[in-house]
Design an enzyme around this catalytic site. Structure first.
Site, PDB file in Angstrom:
ATOM      1  N   SER A  57       0.806  -1.221   0.000  1.00 44.42           N
ATOM      2  CA  SER A  57       0.000   0.000   0.000  1.00 44.42           C
ATOM      3  C   SER A  57       0.843   1.277   0.000  1.00 44.42           C
ATOM      4  O   SER A  57       0.315   2.357  -0.256  1.00 44.42           O
ATOM      5  CB  SER A  57      -0.968   0.028   1.187  1.00 44.42           C
ATOM      6  OG  SER A  57      -0.283   0.269   2.394  1.00 44.42           O
ATOM      7  N   LYS A  94       0.727   4.320   6.819  1.00 44.35           N
ATOM      8  CA  LYS A  94       0.072   5.289   5.930  1.00 44.35           C
ATOM      9  C   LYS A  94       0.642   6.684   6.185  1.00 44.35           C
ATOM     10  O   LYS A  94       1.295   6.944   7.188  1.00 44.35           O
ATOM     11  CB  LYS A  94      -1.444   5.349   6.194  1.00 44.35           C
ATOM     12  CG  LYS A  94      -2.180   4.035   6.034  1.00 44.35           C
ATOM     13  CD  LYS A  94      -2.300   3.628   4.594  1.00 44.35           C
ATOM     14  CE  LYS A  94      -3.136   2.384   4.429  1.00 44.35           C
ATOM     15  NZ  LYS A  94      -2.396   1.207   4.095  1.00 44.35           N
TER      16      LYS A  94
END
Length: 137
Positions: A57, A94
């Site tokens: 990701s 993230k």
């Protein structure tokens, strides 16, 4: 949950001068005895942990599966920091985006959605990523 790596007895040598990525410099022949990565990469030893990346990701940020993260829990997270967060029972790597109406967690891969942190979320900002250690071979 993410264990701290132990110091090793044998440490590799480190160049005393910069290592240029262009033409070699004749001054790089001088080496110090050893480099202690804990001293080089860790500002807050009691609050710093290492973790290995699983998944893709954050691949567009140059973070690949298997990379090792240096995570500092003593730092205050800032907008745009790459951080390890604990949300709804899972750790996630993230980018943080602070907005007047809340917080969102942004991946660096278009295949993954932005995660909006709501009041009902089980959320904890676990630590700020300060370094990424990559294997190149």
């Amino acid at each position: 949950m993410i264990p701290k790596l132990e110091e090793q007895a044998v440490l590799p040598s480190m160049a005393q001068s910069e290592i240029h990525a262009g033409f070699p410099s004749p001054a790089t022949d001088y080496m110090t005895r050893a480099i202690d990565l804990n001293k080089e990469l860790v500002k807050h030893p009691a609050a710093t942990f290492y973790g290995r990346v699983v998944g893709d990701s954050m691949i567009d940020a140059g973070v690949d599966e298997g990379d090792i993260l240096v995570i500092d829990r003593a730092l205050d997270a800032q907008d745009g920091d790459m951080a390890v967060c604990f949300i709804d029972g899972e750790f996630a790597l993230k980018y943080l985006r602070f907005r007047p109406d809340g917080l969102s967690l942004h991946p660096a891969n278009d295949r993954y959605p932005v995660i909006e942190v709501s009041e009902g979320s089980d959320f904890m900002m676990w630590g700020v990523v300060t370094y990424i250690i990559k294997k190149v071979k």
